[in-house]
Design a protein around this motif. Structure first.
Motif, PDB file in Angstrom:
ATOM      1  N   ASP A  80       5.977  10.646   4.074  1.00  0.00           N
ATOM      2  CA  ASP A  80       5.281  10.097   5.134  1.00  0.00           C
ATOM      3  C   ASP A  80       5.284   8.497   4.752  1.00  0.00           C
ATOM      4  O   ASP A  80       5.270   7.835   5.771  1.00  0.00           O
ATOM      5  CB  ASP A  80       3.840  10.569   5.156  1.00  0.00           C
ATOM      6  CG  ASP A  80       3.687  11.920   5.537  1.00  0.00           C
ATOM      7  OD1 ASP A  80       4.648  12.363   6.317  1.00  0.00           O
ATOM      8  OD2 ASP A  80       2.767  12.712   5.526  1.00  0.00           O
ATOM      9  N   GLU A  81       4.840   8.196   3.628  1.00  0.00           N
ATOM     10  CA  GLU A  81       4.672   6.825   3.171  1.00  0.00           C
ATOM     11  C   GLU A  81       6.031   6.049   3.157  1.00  0.00           C
ATOM     12  O   GLU A  81       5.921   4.935   3.844  1.00  0.00           O
ATOM     13  CB  GLU A  81       4.061   6.413   1.816  1.00  0.00           C
ATOM     14  CG  GLU A  81       2.669   7.172   1.327  1.00  0.00           C
ATOM     15  CD  GLU A  81       1.865   6.308   2.507  1.00  0.00           C
ATOM     16  OE1 GLU A  81       1.682   6.621   3.806  1.00  0.00           O
ATOM     17  OE2 GLU A  81       1.237   5.202   1.944  1.00  0.00           O
ATOM     18  N   THR A 108       0.795  -1.195   0.047  1.00  0.00           N
ATOM     19  CA  THR A 108      -0.035  -0.115  -0.133  1.00  0.00           C
ATOM     20  C   THR A 108       0.815   1.179  -0.022  1.00  0.00           C
ATOM     21  O   THR A 108       0.688   1.992  -1.051  1.00  0.00           O
ATOM     22  CB  THR A 108      -0.896  -0.045   1.196  1.00  0.00           C
ATOM     23  OG1 THR A 108      -1.830  -1.216   1.016  1.00  0.00           O
ATOM     24  CG2 THR A 108      -2.005   1.073   1.168  1.00  0.00           C
ATOM     25  N   ALA A 136       3.664  13.603   1.064  1.00  0.00           N
ATOM     26  CA  ALA A 136       2.951  12.428   1.261  1.00  0.00           C
ATOM     27  C   ALA A 136       4.112  11.184   0.917  1.00  0.00           C
ATOM     28  O   ALA A 136       4.232  10.061   1.584  1.00  0.00           O
ATOM     29  CB  ALA A 136       1.958  12.428   0.123  1.00  0.00           C
ATOM     30  N   ARG A 148       6.677   5.441   6.872  1.00  0.00           N
ATOM     31  CA  ARG A 148       5.650   4.340   7.358  1.00  0.00           C
ATOM     32  C   ARG A 148       6.229   2.778   6.898  1.00  0.00           C
ATOM     33  O   ARG A 148       6.199   2.031   7.521  1.00  0.00           O
ATOM     34  CB  ARG A 148       4.367   4.435   6.723  1.00  0.00           C
ATOM     35  CG  ARG A 148       3.046   3.622   6.931  1.00  0.00           C
ATOM     36  CD  ARG A 148       1.711   3.798   6.338  1.00  0.00           C
ATOM     37  NE  ARG A 148       0.997   2.908   6.194  1.00  0.00           N
ATOM     38  CZ  ARG A 148      -0.102   2.857   5.131  1.00  0.00           C
ATOM     39  NH1 ARG A 148      -0.274   4.131   4.490  1.00  0.00           N
ATOM     40  NH2 ARG A 148      -0.818   1.950   5.040  1.00  0.00           N
ATOM     41  N   THR A 179       2.523   1.653  -3.361  1.00  0.00           N
ATOM     42  CA  THR A 179       1.638   2.178  -4.445  1.00  0.00           C
ATOM     43  C   THR A 179       1.825   3.770  -4.231  1.00  0.00           C
ATOM     44  O   THR A 179       1.738   4.218  -5.405  1.00  0.00           O
ATOM     45  CB  THR A 179       0.314   1.565  -4.171  1.00  0.00           C
ATOM     46  OG1 THR A 179       0.628   0.316  -3.955  1.00  0.00           O
ATOM     47  CG2 THR A 179      -0.446   1.744  -5.463  1.00  0.00           C
ATOM     48  N   SER A 180       1.294   4.146  -3.267  1.00  0.00           N
ATOM     49  CA  SER A 180       1.596   5.463  -3.256  1.00  0.00           C
ATOM     50  C   SER A 180       2.740   6.245  -3.676  1.00  0.00           C
ATOM     51  O   SER A 180       2.542   7.010  -4.271  1.00  0.00           O
ATOM     52  CB  SER A 180       1.137   6.070  -1.729  1.00  0.00           C
ATOM     53  OG  SER A 180      -0.112   5.475  -1.263  1.00  0.00           O
TER      54      SER A 180
END
Lengths: 898, 126
Positions: free
Chosen positions: A722-723, A690, A719, A726, A693-694
């Protein structure tokens, strides 16, 4: 008497019997009428023992030979307690092995020997047909006496015996061969027999009372008049020096015949519905014998007086006296009583002999032919019924022919006693075999052949003296002139009656041979098993001794078909399914039958076609693959050893199945763990995909759109950052968890103050909490809590719990720390929505949120609590959550203090 | 920029950044885009008006992608709606299940935006 009246009476009586038969057939299987009747019915049916020989013959004997008629009844009365014991055991054995006749019993005892059953049957038929013949003869002379002998009646009178034979044959065929039963029982027939038993007793007593109290006015009058007419008759002592021994021998063979006459075995063993009925029979049967003998002597004496000057056969007194006195109704009663006695005996005896003949002679011989075997096993069961009908006709015809052709030429001393002596030859092998496990098949053969030979030599051969010169020579001088071997005075024994003499020697030699041969021969393998089964039947009541005999090489389908063939679809399936469900055996049509199933099938078939034939058929179905029983069983020489071995085998098999269960459990666990691992990997990769993908999508957008506005560009780059974070976080956690779980992580253990951890967490978490508008406070109950643990990990635990609480809290988080029961406790309390009861355990599982998607929050990896729990577990601590949904949750953990 | 076609595109995913990316891409191409962050929102849109194309994530908190596909297939309103699954479930069995649920296309995450747009455009034209 009036012809029509007699014929109407006979027909009415016949119809009545048929009616009772049909009523009983319909009532079969239902509980109807008087409940207590069954036990009396059993006791009364034993009295089929009292045949026409009793009804007419006793009076005949009494009037010529005084008390000589008595041993026949005294024997059974004396031995009744013993007889009950033997019958009780025989009933148990017969039930266990589903035995349907005498020959089957003996064949089964000696390893399901075909030969033994066959020879016993043939000998019995020879020994008993004359006995059936005298019943037919009795019916004949009754009719002769009753019909005046003129006009139309003459035809009936001349052929009365033929009519009697035909009626009896048809009656038996109707009521005993309507269908094949699996128990060998004929309940309808027994019902009829029990009724007839009552009829003959009442008739006899009626005539007795009539003669004693109405023809003569009481015993005193009768004896007085006899004394006047025959001064010596009542004063000559009956008992001589020889009498006791004669009586002794006759008592014994009479007692034995209560078990060994085919009709007695039929009613006493095969037809027994409940062994408890034996208790009633213990007094009912002797009482019956007493009552039916009560008036024998008065009638005999009365007849002797009344027919002093007329040549009337004493056997017919019971009929002749009422006729002489002009009492047609009484004569009719006596007549019907006689008919009852004769027909009952013929019916049961014929049924019993026929079962022996078909099951133990015809079928085993027929089954030798491969083609017949094939046909009979899986289809054409009807032919067994037809075989049985043919057998019935043969035996009745045999009786009739003997009566009309043979009996008129030879005089036999006493047919009844000779039959008794014949069947007694089975006693050592049968009764001995029930109580002595050392008895062998060879001994059974030898003793039976010896007994049969001596029986023939001493009792049958002499009766040919009148028609054959060489026999006469032999009888008078002995073979080769050896006087010691004279048939009627063996070894010089001359002071016994012919019958007692023959019975004595045949039985004595029989027993001696039986014991001697048993001692010097060995049992074969199947015999060992069967002897154990017979002798120790009480131990086997729920023990499937022979289950090892067939190794289940029979397809269930074949077994099913064989049973359906003989019992009909419904009955067979009911039995099989019942057995399967009782013993938890799965029924898979296309598989091999369970060995217990095969044994059960064999037992059922035994009831229909006899044990020897059933064995042949099952053997055929098993494609002759009878497992090398001999090899197995030869190792086990004694029955007890056999039982012991079987017990051990059972124990072993229990142990094996336990081990197998444990193995299966482990296997399941492993599979489960494997599945869990798969699921874990699956979830991890999903969780990795996930953010990836972003990141990829956003990077491509940035690359492909250089003209993006600055603000948008910044948003997209943030973003991506952040990803990425994560992603990194997730990877660290997965790796950590993996390290903890695999045990590769070594705890870095140190002594430190737990409060330091909490303070450290507070420093990093306060900003986070402030962002969310949540206030965190700490409540110390002690200033220092010294623990021995991995400080970094424990700090992570506290952090995870606090971070988690921040996510859910509305406004307030409180951290408690204290010591209780030598354990350090930390509570993290929030005022959020709480945790539902049903998932309070599960939230500590890996990716719990992912799997329970409805609870998923965008933040978090789904591994935080799983890692937390793992760390606490690594410190031998406990972690749990207490929460009342709606009013916050408190996560609590404890670790032991050093 | 001319509108490739009149129908509306509904993008459903519970990950905000993926939603953001796809929204940007389709808008840039001139499509009429609706975004839903979960199944419930998606169903609200589907009840309101005909949708030409749905891009569906499968694993979602409330209603999963298969269920939504099922509802679309049995709805009179969305007779002509095409379904494209975009999922992190990548096994062959998952893909087959997606097509069985009535998908015209099944795209595995992480995907290339370039390929994705190409495939969607081909699908829209056909």
């Amino acid at each position: 008497m009036n012809n029509a009246l007699v014929i109407i009476a006979v027909v009415t009586y016949a119809l009545m019997l048929i009616g009772i038969g049909f009523w009983a057939l319909r009532a079969e299987g239902k509980r109807r009428g008087w409940r207590g009747w069954a036990k009396y019915k059993y006791g009364l049916s034993l009295a089929v023992f009292c045949s026409a020989w009793t009804y007419f013959g006793s009076i005949g004997v009494a009037s010529t030979n005084s008390l000589s008629f008595l041993p026949v009844y005294i024997g059974p009365m004396i031995f009744m307690p013993l007889i009950i014991l033997v019958l009780g055991k025989a009933i148990r054995i017969a039930r266990l092995e589903n035995i349907s006749n005498l020959a089957d019993f003996i064949s089964s005892r000696y390893g399901k020997s075909v030969g033994l059953g066959l020879w016993v049957t043939l000998f019995f038929i020879i020994g008993i047909i004359p006995y059936i013949a005298i019943q037919i003869k009795a019916i004949g002379f009754c009719v002769e006496l009753m019909l005046p002998g003129e006009g139309n009646a003459l035809f009936f009178k001349r052929n009365s015996e033929l009519f009697a034979g035909v009626f009896l044959a048809l009656f038996i065929i109707i009521f005993s061969t309507r269908r094949v039963t699996d128990s060998g029982q004929n309940k309808a027939l027994i019902q009829v027999i029990a009724i007839e038993t009552i009829v003959k007793l009442l008739a006899f007593i009626t005539i007795g009372v009539f003669v004693l109290f109405f023809v003569f006015s009481g015993p005193a009058n009768l004896f007085h008049r006899v004394n006047e007419a025959f001064p010596e008759l009542l004063t000559t002592p009956y008992f001589t020096r020889e009498t006791p021994f004669n009586w002794f021998v006759l008592n014994i063979i009479s007692g034995l015949s209560i078990v060994l006459l085919p009709r007695q075995f039929q009613v006493g063993v095969v037809e027994n519905e409940n062994p408890q009925h034996l208790r009633t029979a213990l007094w009912v049967f002797p009482l019956y014998l007493f009552l039916i003998n009560l008036f024998v002597f008065p009638i005999a004496l009365g007849g002797t007086l009344l027919f002093k000057d007329t040549p009337v056969d004493p056997d017919t007194y019971i009929l002749s006296i009422p006729l002489l006195q002009g009492q047609p109704v009484l004569a009719m009663i006596a007549f019907l009583g006689g008919l009852s006695a004769a027909t009952a005996m013929v019916m049961v005896e014929t049924v019993a002999l026929t079962t022996m003949l078909t099951n133990n002679v015809v079928l085993p011989l027929a089954l030798r032919n491969k083609k017949i075997k094939q046909n009979l096993t899986l289809k054409a069961a009807r032919s067994v019924i037809w075989g049985r009908r043919l057998g019935i006709l043969t035996i009745i015809a045999g009786g009739y022919l003997y009566d009309t052709v043979v009996a008129s030429r030879f005089s036999l001393v006493s047919i009844g006693f000779i039959s008794f002596a014949a069947v007694a030859q089975l006693a050592p092998a049968l009764i001995g075999g029930m109580y002595w496990s050392g008895a062998t098949r060879k001994a059974a053969y030898a003793s039976f052949i010896t007994g049969a030979f001596v029986w023939f030599y001493t009792l049958i051969l002499p009766s040919f003296a009148g028609v054959s010169e060489p026999v006469k020579q032999l009888a008078e001088n002995g073979p080769f002139g050896l006087a010691l071997l004279r048939p009627t005075e063996l070894f010089g024994m001359s002071d016994l009656d012919t019958v007692a003499h023959g019975a004595f020697w045949s039985l004595l030699l029989n027993v001696l041979v039986f014991i001697a041969v048993s001692l010097f021969t060995q049992k074969s393998a199947p015999e060992i098993l069967q002897s154990a089964l017979f002798v120790h039947v009480e131990k086997f009541s729920d023990f499937h001794g022979s289950e090892t005999l067939w190794q289940g090489k029979i397809p269930l389908k074949d077994l099913q078909q064989a049973l359906r063939n003989f019992l009909g679809l419904q009955r067979a399936d009911t039995l099989l399914q019942g057995y399967a469900s009782r013993h938890n055996i799965p029924l898979h049509e296309n598989e091999m039958a369970d060995p217990r199933m095969v044994k059960f099938g064999e037992r059922i078939l035994s009831g229909v076609i006899g044990s020897a034939s059933a064995r042949i058929m099952i053997g055929y179905l098993a494609r002759e693959e009878q497992v090398n029983v001999d090899e197995i069983l030869n190792m086990v020489k004694e029955s007890r050893q056999f039982i012991e071995l079987n017990k051990q085998l059972r124990k072993q098999s229990v142990e094996i199945s336990k081990a197998r269960e444990a193995l299966e459990k482990t296997n399941r666990k492993l599979t489960e763990m494997h599945d869990l691992k798969d699921e874990f990997l699956y979830t991890v990769t999903h969780e990795l995909r996930t953010p990836l993908t972003s990141i990829r999508a956003l990077s491509e957008i940035l690359y492909d759109n250089p003209d993006l506005e600055e603000e948008q560009k910044q948003k997209f780059l943030q973003a991506i950052s952040d990803e990425t974070e994560r992603l990194g976080h997730l990877i660290t956690r997965v790796l950590n968890l993996e390290r903890y779980e695999s045990g590769r992580y070594k705890l870095n253990l140190n002594s430190f103050d737990l409060q330091d951890c909490i303070s450290e967490v507070m420093r990093t978490a306060e900003t986070l909490a402030a962002e969310k508008g949540v206030h965190i406070s700490v409540q110390h109950f002690r200033s220092h809590i010294l623990v021995y643990a991995d400080k970094d990990l424990l700090t992570q635990v506290v952090y995870n719990l606090v971070a988690n609480a921040i996510k859910f809290a509305r406004s307030e988080i409180v951290i408690h720390s204290f010591v209780n029961d030598n354990e350090a406790h930390v509570w993290v309390q929030d005022d959020g929505q709480g945790v539902p009861y049903d998932i309070q355990q599960a939230i500590f599982d890996k990716f719990f949120q992912v799997r329970h998607a409805s609870l998923r929050k965008p933040e978090g990896s789904g591994l935080g609590l799983a890692i937390t729990r793992k760390i606490i577990q690594m410190h031998q601590g406990k972690i749990w959550v207490e929460s009342k949904p709606g009013s916050g949750a408190t996560f609590k953990f404890s670790i032991p203090l050093p | 920029m001319k509108k490739p076609f009149d129908g509306k595109i509904l993008v459903v995913d519970d990950d905000p950044y993926i939603l953001m990316s796809l929204d940007f891409l389709f808008r840039k191409k001139g499509y009429d885009v609706l975004v839903a962050r979960n199944g419930t929102e998606a169903l609200e849109f589907l009840h309101k008006e005909p949708i030409a194309l749905v891009l569906l994530d499968i694993m979602m908190p409330d209603v999963d992608g298969y269920e939504i596909a099922g509802i679309i297939k049995s709805s009179d309103l969305q007779k002509d709606c095409r379904i494209v699954f975009i999922s992190a479930k990548t096994s062959e069995a998952d893909i087959q299940k997606g097509y069985d649920a009535g998908a015209s296309l099944y795209i595995c995450k992480p995907f290339s935006t370039r390929d994705l747009m190409k495939q969607i455009e081909e699908l829209v034209k056909s």
